[in-house]
Design a protein around this motif. Structure first.
Motif, PDB file in Angstrom:
ATOM      1  N   LEU A 155       0.815  -1.223   0.000  1.00  0.00           N
ATOM      2  CA  LEU A 155       0.000   0.000   0.000  1.00  0.00           C
ATOM      3  C   LEU A 155       0.843   1.266   0.000  1.00  0.00           C
ATOM      4  N   ASN A 156       2.088   1.172   0.513  1.00  0.00           N
ATOM      5  CA  ASN A 156       2.956   2.352   0.542  1.00  0.00           C
ATOM      6  C   ASN A 156       3.237   2.899  -0.860  1.00  0.00           C
ATOM      7  N   LEU A 157       3.107   2.040  -1.870  1.00  0.00           N
ATOM      8  CA  LEU A 157       3.296   2.503  -3.247  1.00  0.00           C
ATOM      9  C   LEU A 157       2.265   3.585  -3.586  1.00  0.00           C
ATOM     10  N   LEU A 158       1.037   3.410  -3.118  1.00  0.00           N
ATOM     11  CA  LEU A 158      -0.004   4.407  -3.397  1.00  0.00           C
ATOM     12  C   LEU A 158       0.289   5.711  -2.651  1.00  0.00           C
ATOM     13  N   THR A 159       0.781   5.575  -1.417  1.00  0.00           N
ATOM     14  CA  THR A 159       1.143   6.766  -0.635  1.00  0.00           C
ATOM     15  C   THR A 159       2.263   7.521  -1.348  1.00  0.00           C
ATOM     16  N   ARG A 160       3.213   6.764  -1.896  1.00  0.00           N
ATOM     17  CA  ARG A 160       4.327   7.403  -2.618  1.00  0.00           C
ATOM     18  C   ARG A 160       3.802   8.138  -3.872  1.00  0.00           C
ATOM     19  N   ILE A 161       2.879   7.508  -4.577  1.00  0.00           N
ATOM     20  CA  ILE A 161       2.309   8.147  -5.779  1.00  0.00           C
ATOM     21  C   ILE A 161       1.601   9.447  -5.387  1.00  0.00           C
ATOM     22  N   ASN A 162       0.813   9.387  -4.305  1.00  0.00           N
ATOM     23  CA  ASN A 162       0.100  10.606  -3.872  1.00  0.00           C
ATOM     24  C   ASN A 162       1.089  11.717  -3.532  1.00  0.00           C
ATOM     25  N   ARG A 163       2.184  11.350  -2.847  1.00  0.00           N
ATOM     26  CA  ARG A 163       3.133  12.376  -2.396  1.00  0.00           C
ATOM     27  C   ARG A 163       3.968  12.925  -3.547  1.00  0.00           C
ATOM     28  N   GLU A 164       4.532  12.016  -4.345  1.00  0.00           N
ATOM     29  CA  GLU A 164       5.514  12.463  -5.344  1.00  0.00           C
ATOM     30  C   GLU A 164       4.888  12.850  -6.678  1.00  0.00           C
ATOM     31  N   LEU A 165       3.677  12.340  -6.953  1.00  0.00           N
ATOM     32  CA  LEU A 165       3.076  12.610  -8.269  1.00  0.00           C
ATOM     33  C   LEU A 165       1.734  13.326  -8.126  1.00  0.00           C
ATOM     34  N   ASP A 166       1.565  13.984  -6.970  1.00  0.00           N
ATOM     35  CA  ASP A 166       0.374  14.784  -6.769  1.00  0.00           C
ATOM     36  C   ASP A 166      -0.897  13.955  -7.021  1.00  0.00           C
ATOM     37  N   GLY A 167      -0.949  12.787  -6.389  1.00  0.00           N
ATOM     38  CA  GLY A 167      -2.082  11.878  -6.590  1.00  0.00           C
ATOM     39  C   GLY A 167      -3.197  12.132  -5.589  1.00  0.00           C
ATOM     40  N   THR A 168      -4.412  11.692  -5.948  1.00  0.00           N
ATOM     41  CA  THR A 168      -5.568  11.849  -5.046  1.00  0.00           C
ATOM     42  C   THR A 168      -6.186  10.477  -4.739  1.00  0.00           C
ATOM     43  N   ILE A 169      -5.326   9.446  -4.695  1.00  0.00           N
ATOM     44  CA  ILE A 169      -5.834   8.082  -4.487  1.00  0.00           C
ATOM     45  C   ILE A 169      -6.241   7.902  -3.019  1.00  0.00           C
ATOM     46  N   ASP A 170      -7.436   7.350  -2.796  1.00  0.00           N
ATOM     47  CA  ASP A 170      -7.871   7.021  -1.434  1.00  0.00           C
ATOM     48  C   ASP A 170      -7.240   5.670  -1.067  1.00  0.00           C
ATOM     49  N   THR A 171      -6.116   5.727  -0.364  1.00  0.00           N
ATOM     50  CA  THR A 171      -5.369   4.493  -0.086  1.00  0.00           C
ATOM     51  C   THR A 171      -6.199   3.528   0.780  1.00  0.00           C
ATOM     52  N   ALA A 172      -7.117   4.079   1.573  1.00  0.00           N
ATOM     53  CA  ALA A 172      -7.950   3.235   2.451  1.00  0.00           C
ATOM     54  C   ALA A 172      -8.945   2.396   1.637  1.00  0.00           C
ATOM     55  N   ALA A 173      -9.088   2.727   0.362  1.00  0.00           N
ATOM     56  CA  ALA A 173     -10.052   1.995  -0.476  1.00  0.00           C
ATOM     57  C   ALA A 173      -9.381   0.845  -1.228  1.00  0.00           C
ATOM     58  N   ARG A 176     -13.932  -0.497  -3.859  1.00  0.00           N
ATOM     59  CA  ARG A 176     -15.159   0.180  -4.346  1.00  0.00           C
ATOM     60  C   ARG A 176     -14.845   0.851  -5.677  1.00  0.00           C
ATOM     61  N   ASP A 177     -15.874   1.246  -6.409  1.00  0.00           N
ATOM     62  CA  ASP A 177     -15.662   2.042  -7.626  1.00  0.00           C
ATOM     63  C   ASP A 177     -15.042   3.379  -7.204  1.00  0.00           C
ATOM     64  N   MET A 178     -14.142   3.893  -8.021  1.00  0.00           N
ATOM     65  CA  MET A 178     -13.527   5.179  -7.640  1.00  0.00           C
ATOM     66  C   MET A 178     -12.940   5.912  -8.839  1.00  0.00           C
ATOM     67  N   ASP A 179     -12.754   7.219  -8.661  1.00  0.00           N
ATOM     68  CA  ASP A 179     -12.035   8.071  -9.609  1.00  0.00           C
ATOM     69  C   ASP A 179     -10.898   8.717  -8.839  1.00  0.00           C
ATOM     70  N   PHE A 180      -9.774   8.923  -9.505  1.00  0.00           N
ATOM     71  CA  PHE A 180      -8.685   9.686  -8.877  1.00  0.00           C
ATOM     72  C   PHE A 180      -7.834  10.310  -9.969  1.00  0.00           C
ATOM     73  N   THR A 181      -6.962  11.215  -9.574  1.00  0.00           N
ATOM     74  CA  THR A 181      -6.028  11.790 -10.545  1.00  0.00           C
ATOM     75  C   THR A 181      -4.601  11.568 -10.061  1.00  0.00           C
ATOM     76  N   VAL A 182      -3.690  11.445 -11.028  1.00  0.00           N
ATOM     77  CA  VAL A 182      -2.257  11.398 -10.737  1.00  0.00           C
ATOM     78  C   VAL A 182      -1.609  12.343 -11.746  1.00  0.00           C
ATOM     79  N   SER A 183      -0.826  13.283 -11.262  1.00  0.00           N
ATOM     80  CA  SER A 183      -0.235  14.317 -12.125  1.00  0.00           C
ATOM     81  C   SER A 183      -1.297  14.876 -13.086  1.00  0.00           C
ATOM     82  N   GLU A 184      -2.437  15.176 -12.525  1.00  0.00           N
ATOM     83  CA  GLU A 184      -3.569  15.796 -13.254  1.00  0.00           C
ATOM     84  C   GLU A 184      -4.204  14.886 -14.304  1.00  0.00           C
TER      85      GLU A 184
END
Ligand code: SAH
Ligand code: AVI
Length: 335
Positions: free
Chosen positions: A229-247, A269-277
């Motif tokens: 799961l830390n990979l998603l946290t890294r994406i959010n931090r370094e690539l301006d991501g909006t991923i809900d890691t808890a999902a 669950r179904d979801m939408d997010f952005t990474v680097s816009e």
């Protein structure tokens, strides 16, 4: 001695040299955006290893389920005299994917007057901290560090590697994290570091009962889940991501046809997010494939090594046949 610190303040003072070929952050952005746009979604496992990912890997090696570390260490202990004889005096040890350089103490302790150690890893601060620690434990050893992505060609001719017979040490079964074609290319790249007199000691994890494998990659304490799961946290931090890691949930499954453990992150669950816009959509149950960990027989690994121009010369396994250390040489005809 170099006298420097990285941007994060990690010292390189004690090192004989530090070559910084850390891949640019544009590599991470490109691979994540391409991987999330693909079907099925997939991200290469080398991106697990930011500072926290490297620390979490160390925690995995302490879990009771992850037999790899303790099995390989015990095996190294058992065969240390034979390795020392093969390596000869004054060896220059080079370790790709060196991580915390934990196993190297055992190897260095058994070698006859080793001349130098060079750690190579993609996780820069972790690499430097590990090499600085090692220099305190081995004050008379020349220690160098190379931060690089070994899936790109790393040309040692460009590096101030000390003179001497080389022993390339590639433990931990990191080779298993690559698809067969990628593994062959990686082994060919490492073969280019070897001269006919040099040796290559590689640790390879073996096929074993499915239950043992699946537990090793899904420990009860949830450390492997945190690592994934830390990979998603890294994406959010370094690539301006909006991923809900808890999902997301961690999943590890044995793929018998491909002889590998696969790790996935499953959308709950179904979801939408952005990474680097860039916008992405996932549906409930869809996964991001984050790692393969191939398991070998002695023969299947030897065939892979041969296909990369490496000659299997000796191999040693533990009594349970969980893990094998292979001694390979480059063969004069490769030169
Ligand atoms: N050798 C150690 C660590 C294994 S973990 C052991 O046996 O315990 C795998 C290591 O390889 C990590 O430290 C990770 O940062 C590094 N690594 C993974 N992919 C890499 C790549 N493409 N280039 C360089 N290092 C890589
Ligand atoms: C580094 N590599 C060999 C480990 C493995 O076993 O595939 C990484 C790992 N992934 C989950 N646990 C450990």
């Amino acid at each position: 001695m170099t006298e420097a610190r990285t941007a994060e303040g990690v010292s390189t003072d004690q090192l004989a040299f530090f070559s910084d070929l850390h891949p640019p952050s544009s590599d991470f952005r490109r691979d994540v955006l391409e991987g999330l746009a693909a079907t099925p979604k997939t991200i290469p496992p080398k991106y697990f290893y930011d500072r926290r990912g490297s620390a979490l890997f160390d925690d995995i090696t302490d879990t009771p389920e992850y037999y790899v570390m303790r099995t390989e260490l015990a095996l190294l202990d058992r065969i240390s005299d034979e390795i020392a004889k093969r390596a000869g005096p004054g060896a220059v040890v080079i370790e790709p994917g060196s991580g915390s350089s934990t196993k190297i103490d055992k190897l260095l302790g058994s070698l006859d007057d080793p001349a130098a150690y060079v750690g190579l890893d993609i996780s820069k601060d972790h690499l430097l901290a590990a090499c600085e620690d090692l220099s305190r434990r081995w004050p008379s050893l020349k220690i160098g560090a190379i931060c690089a992505d070994f899936t790109r060609h790393v040309d040692l001719h460009d590096m101030p590697i000390p003179e001497g017979r080389r022993l390339v040490f590639f433990p931990g079964s990191t080779i298993g994290n690559f698809e067969p074609d990628e593994a062959r290319e990686l082994l060919k790249g490492i073969r280019d570091w070897l001269r006919p007199e040099d040796g290559f000691l590689i640790g390879v994890d073996r096929v074993k009962p499915r239950g043992v494998l699946e537990a090793a990659y899904d420990d009860a304490g949830g450390v492997t889940a945190d690592f994934n799961l830390n990979l998603l946290t890294r994406i959010n931090r370094e690539l301006d991501g909006t991923i809900d890691t808890a999902a997301f949930e961690h999943r590890s499954i044995w793929n018998d046809a491909k002889s590998r453990i696969e790790m996935h992150l499953v959308a709950t669950r179904d979801m939408d997010f952005t990474v680097s816009e860039q916008a992405f959509t996932m549906t409930k149950g869809e996964t991001i494939h984050t790692e393969n960990s191939h398991k070998f027989t002695v023969a299947s690994f030897q065939a892979l090594a041969r296909s990369a121009g490496l000659e299997p010369v000796a191999d040693w396994s533990d009594d349970d046949s969980y893990f094998t250390l292979h001694w390979l040489e480059c063969g004069a005809e490769a030169w």
